[in-house]
Design a protein around this motif. Structure first.
Motif, mmCIF file in Angstrom:
data_model
loop_
_atom_site.group_PDB
_atom_site.id
_atom_site.type_symbol
_atom_site.label_atom_id
_atom_site.label_comp_id
_atom_site.label_asym_id
_atom_site.label_seq_id
_atom_site.Cartn_x
_atom_site.Cartn_y
_atom_site.Cartn_z
ATOM 1 N N UNK A 37 0.775 -1.405 0.108
ATOM 2 C CA UNK A 37 0.041 0.178 0.087
ATOM 3 C C UNK A 37 0.815 1.289 -0.027
ATOM 4 N N UNK A 38 2.126 1.309 0.016
ATOM 5 C CA UNK A 38 2.837 2.416 0.114
ATOM 6 C C UNK A 38 2.997 2.813 1.473
ATOM 7 N N UNK A 39 4.504 3.532 1.765
ATOM 8 C CA UNK A 39 4.530 4.034 2.894
ATOM 9 C C UNK A 39 3.985 5.569 3.006
ATOM 10 N N UNK A 40 3.211 6.097 3.896
ATOM 11 C CA UNK A 40 2.780 7.272 4.216
ATOM 12 C C UNK A 40 3.973 8.299 4.467
ATOM 13 N N UNK A 41 3.975 9.508 4.178
ATOM 14 C CA UNK A 41 4.989 10.505 4.343
ATOM 15 C C UNK A 41 4.713 11.607 5.152
ATOM 16 N N UNK A 42 3.392 11.711 5.451
ATOM 17 C CA UNK A 42 2.857 12.729 5.961
ATOM 18 C C UNK A 42 1.332 12.166 6.662
ATOM 19 N N UNK A 43 1.239 12.979 7.816
ATOM 20 C CA UNK A 43 0.012 12.143 8.642
ATOM 21 C C UNK A 43 -1.327 12.126 7.606
ATOM 22 N N UNK A 44 -1.535 13.214 7.054
ATOM 23 C CA UNK A 44 -2.938 13.492 6.058
ATOM 24 C C UNK A 44 -2.867 12.082 5.013
ATOM 25 N N UNK B 158 -6.769 11.205 15.353
ATOM 26 C CA UNK B 158 -5.090 11.196 15.676
ATOM 27 C C UNK B 158 -4.649 12.428 15.522
ATOM 28 N N UNK B 159 -3.894 12.663 16.451
ATOM 29 C CA UNK B 159 -3.200 14.058 16.283
ATOM 30 C C UNK B 159 -1.606 14.043 16.203
ATOM 31 N N UNK B 160 -1.044 14.597 15.485
ATOM 32 C CA UNK B 160 0.259 14.530 15.435
ATOM 33 C C UNK B 160 0.863 16.309 15.254
ATOM 34 N N UNK B 161 2.173 16.292 15.744
ATOM 35 C CA UNK B 161 3.023 17.338 15.811
ATOM 36 C C UNK B 161 4.147 17.134 14.949
ATOM 37 N N UNK B 162 4.427 18.081 13.942
ATOM 38 C CA UNK B 162 5.658 17.851 12.936
ATOM 39 C C UNK B 162 6.897 18.420 13.459
ATOM 40 N N UNK B 163 8.064 18.092 12.955
ATOM 41 C CA UNK B 163 9.151 18.935 13.114
ATOM 42 C C UNK B 163 9.308 20.310 13.466
ATOM 43 N N UNK B 164 8.503 20.988 12.211
ATOM 44 C CA UNK B 164 8.443 22.594 12.213
ATOM 45 C C UNK B 164 7.128 23.042 13.086
ATOM 46 N N UNK B 165 6.605 22.194 13.887
ATOM 47 C CA UNK B 165 5.621 22.629 14.675
ATOM 48 C C UNK B 165 4.313 22.432 14.014
ATOM 49 N N UNK B 166 4.193 22.030 12.936
ATOM 50 C CA UNK B 166 2.806 21.681 12.159
ATOM 51 C C UNK B 166 2.014 20.779 12.770
ATOM 52 N N UNK C 43 9.160 -7.472 12.645
ATOM 53 C CA UNK C 43 7.869 -7.833 12.175
ATOM 54 C C UNK C 43 6.924 -6.486 12.075
ATOM 55 N N UNK C 44 7.326 -5.628 12.566
ATOM 56 C CA UNK C 44 6.867 -4.297 12.447
ATOM 57 C C UNK C 44 8.015 -3.180 12.179
ATOM 58 N N UNK C 45 7.552 -2.089 11.539
ATOM 59 C CA UNK C 45 8.321 -0.883 11.539
ATOM 60 C C UNK C 45 7.783 0.265 11.807
ATOM 61 N N UNK C 46 8.294 1.252 12.136
ATOM 62 C CA UNK C 46 8.056 2.673 12.380
ATOM 63 C C UNK C 46 7.490 3.368 11.064
ATOM 64 N N UNK C 47 6.485 4.151 11.257
ATOM 65 C CA UNK C 47 6.127 5.178 10.151
ATOM 66 C C UNK C 47 6.132 6.477 10.623
ATOM 67 N N UNK C 48 6.398 7.284 9.744
ATOM 68 C CA UNK C 48 6.245 8.800 10.197
ATOM 69 C C UNK C 48 7.122 8.983 11.331
ATOM 70 N N UNK C 49 8.372 8.731 11.593
ATOM 71 C CA UNK C 49 9.013 8.836 12.714
ATOM 72 C C UNK C 49 9.375 10.131 12.999
ATOM 73 N N UNK C 50 9.291 11.024 12.231
ATOM 74 C CA UNK C 50 9.652 12.551 12.498
ATOM 75 C C UNK C 50 8.249 13.361 13.203
#
Length: 302
Positions: free
Chosen positions: A178-185, A204-212, A256-263
């Motif tokens: 299904x591909x790896x998401x690169x942004x929470x949206x 689900x709420x997220x904070x980005x490295x630039x404060x987004x 067995x699992x991998x982290x997604x959107x680590x930033x």
């Protein structure tokens, strides 16, 4: 001269309420069941009201009993704490500690460290209750509870032990398909497995490295009230999920699992040890509280 309260009967009543049994209270207090029954009967006569409705199978508090139960519990706890406080420097901790913990954390991190504590304090016993429901410490008679949350202000006494990181994870096979998401949206386009007791399970709420700041409404084939129950579906490649670090640590290490959107970060939460408000606590409770903070915090509270 006014009569003094029947402190012995109040203490016996409090123990019957705590253990939900005349027989268990008698065994705990090293008294005969008849003595326990007479003490409660003496209290009922003094108050002019029944405290329990009793059948052969069930023991339930009456309305009067429920009103008296919390005061009697506090009186007994204060009396025990006063004695323990005087003897704290020389007394060996002894007696029962009622402890509540989240289910998965209790199995993965708490249960493995309890044998060392019980070996150090052989006269202490622990009644461990594990559930992801938020238990009422005072109403259910718990001495201590571990909670993983951003705690709101309350009357409970809380000690912060450590931060608990949450991360989006998925199986490598799912990401290949299904591909790896690169942004929470992008999560809106993916199957998301939900944990019912997230602070905001519908969002689900997220904070980005630039404060987004980004909010996503997840949708997917499975939702559960225990985060560990999502692991088989995650490993089978059925979707992504937000999981706490202690649940997925082993799966990540073994691939067995991998982290997604680590930033990107979910709102911070922490492991706390909470206890009811009040004065000095029995030494057995203090001993367990200090042990849990030390072991679960990696040597110190953080």
């Amino acid at each position: 001269m006014p009569r003094l309260p029947d402190m012995e009967a109040l203490g016996v009543f409090a123990r019957v309420v705590e253990l939900r049994s005349f027989a268990a209270a008698a065994e705990d207090l090293k008294l005969s069941k008849a003595t326990v029954s007479k003490a409660v009967g003496r209290l009922e006569t003094r108050l002019g009201a029944r405290l329990f409705n009793r059948t052969s199978r069930r023991l339930a508090l009456t309305e009067t009993g429920a009103q008296l139960a919390e005061r009697a519990r506090r009186l007994l706890a204060d009396a025990e704490a006063a004695e323990d406080d005087i003897l704290a420097r020389s007394a060996q901790p002894r007696g029962l500690v009622r402890l509540a913990a989240p289910m998965s954390f209790g199995l993965i991190e708490l249960a493995p460290i309890l044998p060392d504590f019980l070996a150090q304090y052989p006269e202490v016993s622990i009644d461990l209750h594990m559930s992801d429901d938020k238990v009422d410490l005072v109403g259910m008679g718990f001495d201590l509870a571990l909670r993983i949350a951003d705690l709101p202000d309350s009357s409970l006494v809380a000690r912060r032990i450590r931060t608990v990181e949450r991360m989006v994870v998925a199986a490598p096979a799912y990401l290949e398909r299904h591909g790896r998401p690169t942004h929470p949206s992008h999560l809106a386009e993916h199957a998301c497995l939900g944990y019912a007791y997230l602070p905001t399970p519908e969002t689900w709420r997220f904070s980005g490295p630039g404060g987004e700041q980004v909010a996503v409404r997840p949708a997917g084939p499975l939702r559960a009230n225990n985060a560990e129950a999502l692991l088989p579906a995650l490993e089978a490649g059925l979707g992504l999920a937000v999981q706490p670090d202690f649940i997925v640590r082993d799966c990540l290490a073994k691939g067995r699992l991998t982290a997604v959107l680590p930033e990107w970060r979910s709102p911070p939460i922490a492991l706390h040890l909470v206890s009811p408000p009040g004065g000095p606590r029995p030494v057995r409770i203090t001993a367990l509280a200090d042990y849990l903070v030390r072991r679960l915090g990696g040597g110190k509270a953080r």
